[in-house]
Each structure stands twice: as structure tokens, then as C-alpha cells.
Design an enzyme around this catalytic site. Structure first.
Site, short mmCIF file in Angstrom:
data_model
loop_
_atom_site.label_atom_id
_atom_site.label_comp_id
_atom_site.label_asym_id
_atom_site.label_seq_id
_atom_site.Cartn_x
_atom_site.Cartn_y
_atom_site.Cartn_z
N ASN A 9 0.88 -1.16 0.00
CA ASN A 9 0.00 0.00 0.00
C ASN A 9 0.92 1.22 0.00
O ASN A 9 1.56 1.51 1.01
CB ASN A 9 -0.90 0.00 1.23
CG ASN A 9 -1.77 1.24 1.32
OD1 ASN A 9 -1.63 2.18 0.54
ND2 ASN A 9 -2.67 1.25 2.28
N ARG A 11 0.49 4.21 0.35
CA ARG A 11 0.16 5.25 1.32
C ARG A 11 0.63 4.89 2.74
O ARG A 11 0.57 5.72 3.64
CB ARG A 11 -1.35 5.50 1.33
CG ARG A 11 -1.83 6.05 -0.02
CD ARG A 11 -3.30 6.37 -0.02
NE ARG A 11 -3.56 7.43 0.95
CZ ARG A 11 -4.72 7.61 1.57
NH1 ARG A 11 -5.72 6.81 1.33
NH2 ARG A 11 -4.88 8.60 2.42
N CYS A 12 1.10 3.67 2.93
CA CYS A 12 1.51 3.18 4.25
C CYS A 12 3.02 3.35 4.41
O CYS A 12 3.81 2.85 3.60
CB CYS A 12 1.13 1.71 4.39
SG CYS A 12 1.81 0.90 5.84
N SER A 13 3.44 4.03 5.47
CA SER A 13 4.88 4.28 5.67
C SER A 13 5.65 2.98 5.88
O SER A 13 6.76 2.82 5.37
CB SER A 13 5.11 5.23 6.84
OG SER A 13 4.66 4.67 8.05
#
Length: 116
Positions: A9, A11-13
Site C-alpha cells: 500500500n 500510502r503506508c509508511s
């Protein structure tokens, strides 16, 4: 060169950090953006088998969708939970990395070092 697949993902750090760690270690990475193309039931079952997890162990239990679908109900079967992940891929823990016939969840990202 190690070949790896990451269920990612962007958007996931933690997912981004895990991908960067794979690339820093010269892995040839296949990226699966599972929120765009949901894994099938058989894909999820294979991941569970490689992780040696029960379905809930691979789920993001704090997501609103988990609560809304009442997935904490002990009467939900493994099949119910797998189907929930197929229908709502946001419930799948991330990132999951496959390499050398093994799988890990990249939390923390350094977990991937055990399989590459």
C-alpha cells in the site's frame, strides 16, 4: 538476486520502508497493490499458509470495517474471515512479503531480512 513479492500500500509508511529495504538489498521486487486488485480467496489462503497464520492474525483488527462487519465474532469461520479480506482488502495486514518460498509481515520492515 533474490526475487520478492510485496503486497503493498503506497500510502503506508511501513509498506514504503519495507519496499525500500528490499530494493536496498538488491531484490527483484514484484509489487502487488492489493487495494487496487484484491487478492483472491486462494491467494489469501496461500499467504495464510506461508505465514502460518490463522485468518485474524493477518487482519487489521482496528479498522472500522472490521468492527462494522462484526469480524471479532468468535462464530465467524475461517472462510468468513477470508471472504471478508477478499471483499474488503483494506482489512489485510500490510505489507506482506514473499521470498524464497516464505512469507513475513513487514512490521517492522526488518522482518523481511529473515527471508531474503
Amino acid at each position: 538476486m533474490t526475487k520478492a513479492t510485496i503486497y503493498h500500500n503506497p500510502r503506508c509508511s511501513k509498506s514504503r520502508q519495507t519496499l525500500a529495504l528490499l530494493e536496498e538489498n538488491n531484490c527483484e521486487v514484484t509489487i502487488v497493490e492489493y487495494l487496487k486488485v484484491a487478492p483472491s480467496s486462494s491467494d489469501i489462503k496461500k499467504l495464510l499458509e506461508l505465514l502460518n497464520f490463522a485468518p485474524r492474525e493477518m487482519m487489521r483488527t482496528k479498522e472500522d470495517e472490521y468492527k462494522a462487519q462484526n469480524l471479532s465474532d468468535v462464530n465467524k469461520t475461517s472462510e468468513d474471515l477470508v471472504n471478508a479480506m477478499v471483499e474488503t482488502p483494506k482489512l489485510i495486514e500490510r505489507p506482506i512479503v514473499l521470498a524464497n518460498g516464505k512469507a513475513v509481515i513487514g512490521r517492522p520492515p526488518e522482518n523481511v531480512l529473515d527471508i531474503i
